[in-house]
Scaffold this motif. Structure first.
Motif, PDB file in Angstrom:
ATOM      1  N   GLU A   6       2.142  -3.365   5.353  1.00 33.67           N
ATOM      2  CA  GLU A   6       1.247  -2.561   4.925  1.00 33.67           C
ATOM      3  C   GLU A   6       1.608  -1.116   5.673  1.00 33.67           C
ATOM      4  OE1 GLU A   6       0.340  -2.693   1.890  1.00 33.67           O
ATOM      5  OE2 GLU A   6      -0.228  -4.786   1.620  1.00 33.67           O
ATOM      6  N   LYS A   7       2.762  -0.677   5.807  1.00 33.73           N
ATOM      7  CA  LYS A   7       2.749   0.776   6.658  1.00 33.73           C
ATOM      8  C   LYS A   7       3.884   1.521   5.962  1.00 33.73           C
ATOM      9  CE  LYS A   7       2.364  -1.725  11.245  1.00 33.73           C
ATOM     10  NZ  LYS A   7       2.996  -2.175  12.272  1.00 33.73           N
ATOM     11  N   ASP A   8       3.598   2.630   6.237  1.00 34.62           N
ATOM     12  CA  ASP A   8       4.476   3.742   5.414  1.00 34.62           C
ATOM     13  C   ASP A   8       5.655   4.117   6.360  1.00 34.62           C
ATOM     14  OD1 ASP A   8       5.279   5.893   4.117  1.00 34.62           O
ATOM     15  OD2 ASP A   8       3.552   6.770   3.969  1.00 34.62           O
ATOM     16  N   THR A  17       7.464   5.214  -1.383  1.00 38.06           N
ATOM     17  CA  THR A  17       7.284   6.158  -0.268  1.00 38.06           C
ATOM     18  C   THR A  17       8.651   6.817  -0.120  1.00 38.06           C
ATOM     19  OG1 THR A  17       6.331   6.826   1.797  1.00 38.06           O
ATOM     20  CG2 THR A  17       7.592   4.903   1.529  1.00 38.06           C
ATOM     21  N   ASN A  18       8.698   7.787   0.529  1.00 39.62           N
ATOM     22  CA  ASN A  18      10.114   8.689   0.967  1.00 39.62           C
ATOM     23  C   ASN A  18      10.721   7.644   1.917  1.00 39.62           C
ATOM     24  OD1 ASN A  18      12.032   9.991   1.426  1.00 39.62           O
ATOM     25  ND2 ASN A  18      10.966  11.790   2.250  1.00 39.62           N
ATOM     26  N   GLN A  73       6.194   7.747   7.717  1.00 39.94           N
ATOM     27  CA  GLN A  73       5.449   8.217   8.855  1.00 39.94           C
ATOM     28  C   GLN A  73       6.220   8.063  10.227  1.00 39.94           C
ATOM     29  OE1 GLN A  73       2.520   9.854   8.491  1.00 39.94           O
ATOM     30  NE2 GLN A  73       3.134   9.575   6.282  1.00 39.94           N
ATOM     31  N   SER A  97       7.978  -3.533   7.538  1.00 41.59           N
ATOM     32  CA  SER A  97       6.744  -2.556   7.822  1.00 41.59           C
ATOM     33  C   SER A  97       6.379  -2.269   6.126  1.00 41.59           C
ATOM     34  CB  SER A  97       7.276  -1.272   8.207  1.00 41.59           C
ATOM     35  OG  SER A  97       7.494  -1.396   9.546  1.00 41.59           O
ATOM     36  N   VAL A  98       7.230  -2.357   5.272  1.00 40.28           N
ATOM     37  CA  VAL A  98       6.743  -1.820   3.805  1.00 40.28           C
ATOM     38  C   VAL A  98       6.311  -2.951   3.275  1.00 40.28           C
ATOM     39  CG1 VAL A  98       7.606  -1.161   1.442  1.00 40.28           C
ATOM     40  CG2 VAL A  98       8.619  -0.285   3.300  1.00 40.28           C
ATOM     41  N   ALA A 126       0.725  -1.212   0.120  1.00 42.06           N
ATOM     42  CA  ALA A 126      -0.040  -0.025   0.187  1.00 42.06           C
ATOM     43  C   ALA A 126       0.831   1.340  -0.002  1.00 42.06           C
ATOM     44  CB  ALA A 126      -0.960  -0.194   1.244  1.00 42.06           C
ATOM     45  N   HIS A 127       2.004   1.061   0.364  1.00 41.32           N
ATOM     46  CA  HIS A 127       2.829   2.410   0.727  1.00 41.32           C
ATOM     47  C   HIS A 127       4.239   2.305  -0.110  1.00 41.32           C
ATOM     48  CE1 HIS A 127      -0.260   3.748   3.298  1.00 41.32           C
ATOM     49  NE2 HIS A 127      -0.120   2.794   4.299  1.00 41.32           N
ATOM     50  N   TRP A 128       4.089   1.838  -1.284  1.00 38.65           N
ATOM     51  CA  TRP A 128       5.495   1.720  -2.146  1.00 38.65           C
ATOM     52  C   TRP A 128       4.980   2.123  -3.485  1.00 38.65           C
ATOM     53  CZ3 TRP A 128       7.215  -0.166  -6.480  1.00 38.65           C
ATOM     54  CH2 TRP A 128       8.595  -0.283  -6.624  1.00 38.65           C
TER      55      TRP A 128
END
Length: 198
Positions: A122-124, A87-88, A127, A117-118, A83-85
């Motif tokens: 499913e974590k950004d 990302t920074n 953050q 996490s990535v 979900a978060h790829w």
């Protein structure tokens, strides 16, 4: 004592698939690991590589098969389209560098927590709360997420320059003595090399 220079990218699925095998090999041989987070996308443009989104469809299709296949082989949870790829990845790298400078925790576990996490959770990792949780999981002060940002940025940039100068063109990338090893599937070769068998 042998030293392993480990160049990694916080957003690399292949670094995630490495798990903690490098740390296990290093412990087996009494080697130290010098962790060097760097900007892999910037390195691609300087070493003849191409970011995944710009690769030929045949290469993208192969990657889409190979990554889940490797994850299954290793028994690791993996999401090909997290979900978060992208990302920074820099904030997590800066926090890693702050933890590296502060000490007191497990850097291998921290790196793996960031990758996991990535690619599994499913974590950004851009953050603050995600970075804090990774730090805490690995035994570091979660407040390190907010400290040493300038030093982190400088070290991250210096690691990129060192990577390009030393011939790093992907991640994970490992150096032992004058030997280079590219990819999570070469950790077994590092083990053999440290044992004097390769």
């Amino acid at each position: 004592m042998a030293q392993i220079d480990y160049f990694f990218a916080t957003l690399s699925p292949y670094c995630y698939l490495a798990g903690l095998r490098l740390e296990e090999v290093a412990a087996k041989h009494g080697a130290t690991i010098n962790y060097k987070p760097f900007d892999i996308i910037a390195a691609f443009s300087r070493t003849g590589g191409t970011p995944p989104k710009d690769r030929h469809p045949s290469r993208q299709e192969y990657r889409a098969q190979e990554l889940p296949r490797q994850a299954r082989k290793l028994g690791m949870k993996f999401n090909l389209q997290p979900a978060h790829w992208p990302t920074n990845g820099a904030p997590a790298a800066y926090a890693f560098i702050a933890a590296q400078n502060a000490g007191g925790g497990d850097l291998g576990k921290l790196a793996h927590a960031i990758f996991r996490s990535v690619w599994a959770d499913e974590k950004d990792i851009a953050q603050d709360d995600v970075i804090r949780a990774c730090l805490e999981e690995a035994g570091f002060d979660p407040g390190l997420a907010d400290s040493g940002l300038l030093i982190g940025a400088e070290t991250y940039a210096a690691n990129l320059e060192e990577a390009v100068e030393r011939g790093v063109f992907g991640a994970p990338f490992y150096f032992v003595d004058d030997q280079r090893f590219w990819g999570q599937d070469r950790i077994a070769d590092i083990d053999l090399y440290l044992a004097g068998e390769l």
